[in-house]
Motif scaffolding. Structure first.
Motif, PDB file in Angstrom:
ATOM      1  N   GLY A 225       2.216  14.557   4.402  1.00  0.00           N
ATOM      2  CA  GLY A 225       2.814  13.260   3.979  1.00  0.00           C
ATOM      3  C   GLY A 225       2.051  11.968   4.045  1.00  0.00           C
ATOM      4  N   ALA A 226       0.808  12.093   4.491  1.00  0.00           N
ATOM      5  CA  ALA A 226      -0.033  11.001   4.625  1.00  0.00           C
ATOM      6  C   ALA A 226      -0.365  10.294   3.331  1.00  0.00           C
ATOM      7  CB  ALA A 226      -1.633  11.402   5.242  1.00  0.00           C
ATOM      8  N   THR A 227      -0.267   8.545   3.630  1.00  0.00           N
ATOM      9  CA  THR A 227      -0.335   8.128   2.425  1.00  0.00           C
ATOM     10  C   THR A 227      -2.044   7.941   2.304  1.00  0.00           C
ATOM     11  OG1 THR A 227       1.621   6.863   3.011  1.00  0.00           O
ATOM     12  CG2 THR A 227      -0.027   5.772   1.595  1.00  0.00           C
ATOM     13  N   ALA A 228      -2.655   7.916   3.272  1.00  0.00           N
ATOM     14  CA  ALA A 228      -4.027   7.630   2.895  1.00  0.00           C
ATOM     15  C   ALA A 228      -4.955   8.618   4.178  1.00  0.00           C
ATOM     16  CB  ALA A 228      -4.685   6.225   3.059  1.00  0.00           C
ATOM     17  N   ILE A 229      -6.041   8.759   3.836  1.00  0.00           N
ATOM     18  CA  ILE A 229      -6.843   9.430   5.249  1.00  0.00           C
ATOM     19  C   ILE A 229      -7.972   8.515   5.480  1.00  0.00           C
ATOM     20  CG2 ILE A 229      -8.188  11.310   5.862  1.00  0.00           C
ATOM     21  CD1 ILE A 229      -5.342  11.989   4.861  1.00  0.00           C
ATOM     22  N   SER A 230      -7.921   8.143   6.533  1.00  0.00           N
ATOM     23  CA  SER A 230      -9.312   7.420   7.276  1.00  0.00           C
ATOM     24  C   SER A 230     -10.171   8.152   7.716  1.00  0.00           C
ATOM     25  CB  SER A 230      -8.560   6.323   8.336  1.00  0.00           C
ATOM     26  OG  SER A 230      -9.664   5.628   8.904  1.00  0.00           O
ATOM     27  N   VAL A 231     -11.603   7.868   7.492  1.00  0.00           N
ATOM     28  CA  VAL A 231     -12.591   8.634   7.773  1.00  0.00           C
ATOM     29  C   VAL A 231     -13.551   7.747   8.565  1.00  0.00           C
ATOM     30  CG1 VAL A 231     -14.385  10.222   7.268  1.00  0.00           C
ATOM     31  CG2 VAL A 231     -12.629  10.432   5.915  1.00  0.00           C
TER      32      VAL A 231
ATOM     33  N   PRO B  60      -5.542   8.694  -1.297  1.00  0.00           N
ATOM     34  CA  PRO B  60      -6.673   7.470  -1.387  1.00  0.00           C
ATOM     35  C   PRO B  60      -7.243   7.990   0.229  1.00  0.00           C
ATOM     36  CG  PRO B  60      -4.663   6.531  -2.078  1.00  0.00           C
ATOM     37  CD  PRO B  60      -4.220   8.007  -1.755  1.00  0.00           C
ATOM     38  N   VAL B  61      -8.708   7.726   0.176  1.00  0.00           N
ATOM     39  CA  VAL B  61      -9.478   7.448   1.374  1.00  0.00           C
ATOM     40  C   VAL B  61     -10.192   6.232   1.787  1.00  0.00           C
ATOM     41  CG1 VAL B  61     -11.599   8.802   2.396  1.00  0.00           C
ATOM     42  CG2 VAL B  61      -9.974   9.950   0.940  1.00  0.00           C
ATOM     43  N   LEU B  62      -9.769   6.057   3.049  1.00  0.00           N
ATOM     44  CA  LEU B  62     -10.636   4.897   3.633  1.00  0.00           C
ATOM     45  C   LEU B  62     -11.943   5.134   4.394  1.00  0.00           C
ATOM     46  CD1 LEU B  62     -10.411   1.942   4.847  1.00  0.00           C
ATOM     47  CD2 LEU B  62      -8.935   2.917   6.878  1.00  0.00           C
ATOM     48  N   ARG B  63     -12.921   4.441   3.964  1.00  0.00           N
ATOM     49  CA  ARG B  63     -13.955   4.468   4.756  1.00  0.00           C
ATOM     50  C   ARG B  63     -14.055   3.436   5.772  1.00  0.00           C
ATOM     51  NH1 ARG B  63     -20.221   2.424   4.034  1.00  0.00           N
ATOM     52  NH2 ARG B  63     -21.072   3.491   5.741  1.00  0.00           N
ATOM     53  N   LYS B  64     -13.732   4.043   6.796  1.00  0.00           N
ATOM     54  CA  LYS B  64     -13.519   3.092   8.191  1.00  0.00           C
ATOM     55  C   LYS B  64     -14.920   2.879   9.020  1.00  0.00           C
ATOM     56  CE  LYS B  64     -10.568   2.125  11.942  1.00  0.00           C
ATOM     57  NZ  LYS B  64      -9.598   2.657  13.116  1.00  0.00           N
ATOM     58  N   ASP B  65     -15.377   1.852   8.884  1.00  0.00           N
ATOM     59  CA  ASP B  65     -16.731   1.522   9.546  1.00  0.00           C
ATOM     60  C   ASP B  65     -16.720  -0.063   9.857  1.00  0.00           C
ATOM     61  OD1 ASP B  65     -19.346   1.464  10.408  1.00  0.00           O
ATOM     62  OD2 ASP B  65     -19.712   3.169   8.932  1.00  0.00           O
ATOM     63  N   PHE B  66     -17.658  -0.579  10.154  1.00  0.00           N
ATOM     64  CA  PHE B  66     -17.929  -1.772  10.762  1.00  0.00           C
ATOM     65  C   PHE B  66     -18.475  -2.419   9.386  1.00  0.00           C
ATOM     66  CE2 PHE B  66     -17.069   0.463  14.290  1.00  0.00           C
ATOM     67  CZ  PHE B  66     -16.070  -0.430  14.795  1.00  0.00           C
ATOM     68  N   MET B  67     -17.993  -3.237   8.465  1.00  0.00           N
ATOM     69  CA  MET B  67     -18.559  -3.730   7.244  1.00  0.00           C
ATOM     70  C   MET B  67     -19.251  -4.937   7.478  1.00  0.00           C
ATOM     71  SD  MET B  67     -17.760  -0.717   5.293  1.00  0.00           S
ATOM     72  CE  MET B  67     -18.014  -1.315   3.758  1.00  0.00           C
ATOM     73  N   VAL B  68     -20.451  -5.076   7.218  1.00  0.00           N
ATOM     74  CA  VAL B  68     -21.161  -6.208   7.725  1.00  0.00           C
ATOM     75  C   VAL B  68     -21.883  -6.513   6.531  1.00  0.00           C
ATOM     76  CG1 VAL B  68     -20.865  -6.453  10.227  1.00  0.00           C
ATOM     77  CG2 VAL B  68     -22.861  -5.149   9.070  1.00  0.00           C
ATOM     78  N   ASP B  69     -22.265  -5.819   5.539  1.00  0.00           N
ATOM     79  CA  ASP B  69     -23.255  -6.148   4.704  1.00  0.00           C
ATOM     80  C   ASP B  69     -22.762  -5.634   3.184  1.00  0.00           C
ATOM     81  OD1 ASP B  69     -26.497  -6.664   4.302  1.00  0.00           O
ATOM     82  OD2 ASP B  69     -25.898  -4.974   2.928  1.00  0.00           O
TER      83      ASP B  69
ATOM     84  N   GLY C 294     -16.837   7.768  -2.718  1.00  0.00           N
ATOM     85  CA  GLY C 294     -15.595   7.701  -3.168  1.00  0.00           C
ATOM     86  C   GLY C 294     -14.568   7.245  -2.600  1.00  0.00           C
ATOM     87  N   ALA C 295     -14.914   6.327  -1.786  1.00  0.00           N
ATOM     88  CA  ALA C 295     -13.893   5.556  -1.116  1.00  0.00           C
ATOM     89  C   ALA C 295     -13.039   4.750  -1.919  1.00  0.00           C
ATOM     90  CB  ALA C 295     -14.583   4.592   0.105  1.00  0.00           C
ATOM     91  N   ASP C 296     -11.589   4.474  -1.669  1.00  0.00           N
ATOM     92  CA  ASP C 296     -10.648   3.832  -2.264  1.00  0.00           C
ATOM     93  C   ASP C 296     -10.301   2.590  -1.345  1.00  0.00           C
ATOM     94  OD1 ASP C 296      -9.993   5.997  -4.365  1.00  0.00           O
ATOM     95  OD2 ASP C 296      -9.574   7.157  -2.456  1.00  0.00           O
ATOM     96  N   LEU C 297     -10.608   2.567  -0.308  1.00  0.00           N
ATOM     97  CA  LEU C 297     -10.381   1.297   0.591  1.00  0.00           C
ATOM     98  C   LEU C 297     -11.541   1.388   1.620  1.00  0.00           C
ATOM     99  CD1 LEU C 297      -7.376   3.329   1.091  1.00  0.00           C
ATOM    100  CD2 LEU C 297      -6.618   1.280   1.354  1.00  0.00           C
TER     101      LEU C 297
END
Length: 264
Positions: free
Chosen positions: A82-88, A112-121, A132-135
């Motif tokens: 039942g996960a609402t989203a998957i964080s990768v 939905p899939v979250l790209r979990k990273d340190f977004m700086v650019d 294919g990331a949604d978040l």
């Protein structure tokens, strides 16, 4: 240099290598050709607790967590629970993640899939959409006000949703000021790596009713879930507890049930 600064320094080095191999113009085209991002806010605004379940092999604070030889299979188990989203996690140096993990998960699940990273650019946002990331994750502590606003706008322009992460009152105020709809409170201080589950409770009301409130880090048990749910969490982001659990599908279902009982 704080832990966060050190991680971002490595992220920039790895990003420079990828950008040298694949120019921004090519990544932009790939992002434009990708299937549209999935909408996520309706699910996060539902009455039930939303669970963002994380594919996470390693962390700077705990070291190796799990091998995860098949991230697609783990993601499918999360979705079944039942996960609402998957964080990768896609950061390589400290978390042993990769864009290949994101590709595998994206191909395996419809949530939905979250790209979990340190977004700086800017490059990373087009890169996330191309894979294919949604978040995407925006860490307030890592960004100036102009960057935060610009990156939030770029995320929306690409059709994605930003999880805007905070861990202090000042950062919450900055997230609210730029109009973030999905605001996370990280119980882990990214500069010291200390964890205090009370952090969410102290900042939850400051977010106000306009945004979805996400409790992050330090959540391991149904009791932890009940605590943050009672403090106003609309969603939780959980990684370590799930990758180390023998039955992540059951664990997620149990977390959702615990939140329902706490709110009753």
């Amino acid at each position: 240099m704080s832990v966060l600064d050190d991680i971002i320094s490595g992220v920039r080095l790895d990003l420079a290598e990828r950008a040298a191999r694949v120019p921004l113009s090519d990544v932009r085209r790939a992002a434009a050709d990708a299937a549209p991002a999935r909408p996520v806010m309706p699910a996060f605004r539902s009455d039930a607790l939303s669970v963002v379940a994380e594919v996470k092999r390693k962390s700077p604070s705990k070291g190796d967590l799990a091998e995860i030889p098949d991230p697609a299979a783990l993601a499918a188990a999360y979705a079944a629970g039942g996960a609402t989203a998957i964080s990768v996690l896609t950061e390589e140096r400290r978390f042993r993640g990769s864009l290949a993990d994101l590709d595998a998960v994206r191909a395996a699940v419809d949530v939905p899939v979250l790209r979990k990273d340190f977004m700086v650019d800017e490059y990373q946002f087009h890169e996330a959409r191309a894979h294919g990331a949604d978040l995407v994750l925006l860490i307030v502590a890592a960004l100036g006000d102009a960057q935060l606003s610009d990156f939030l706008a770029l995320t929306a322009e690409l059709g994605m949703t930003a999880l805007v992460e905070t861990h202090t009152a000042e950062e919450v105020d900055r997230a609210v000021a730029v109009g973030a709809e999905l605001i996370g409170v990280n119980n882990r201080n990214l500069k010291t790596l200390d964890v205090d589950l009370a952090t969410f409770g102290g900042l939850s009301e400051r977010i106000g009713p306009g945004a979805v409130r996400v409790a992050e880090s330090g959540i391991f048990t149904a009791a932890d879930v009940a605590t943050v749910a009672a403090q106003g969490a609309d969603a939780i982001l959980v990684g370590e507890a799930l990758v180390r659990h023998g039955d992540p599908t059951a664990a997620i279902a149990g977390f959702i049930a615990a939140a329902e009982r706490a709110r009753a």
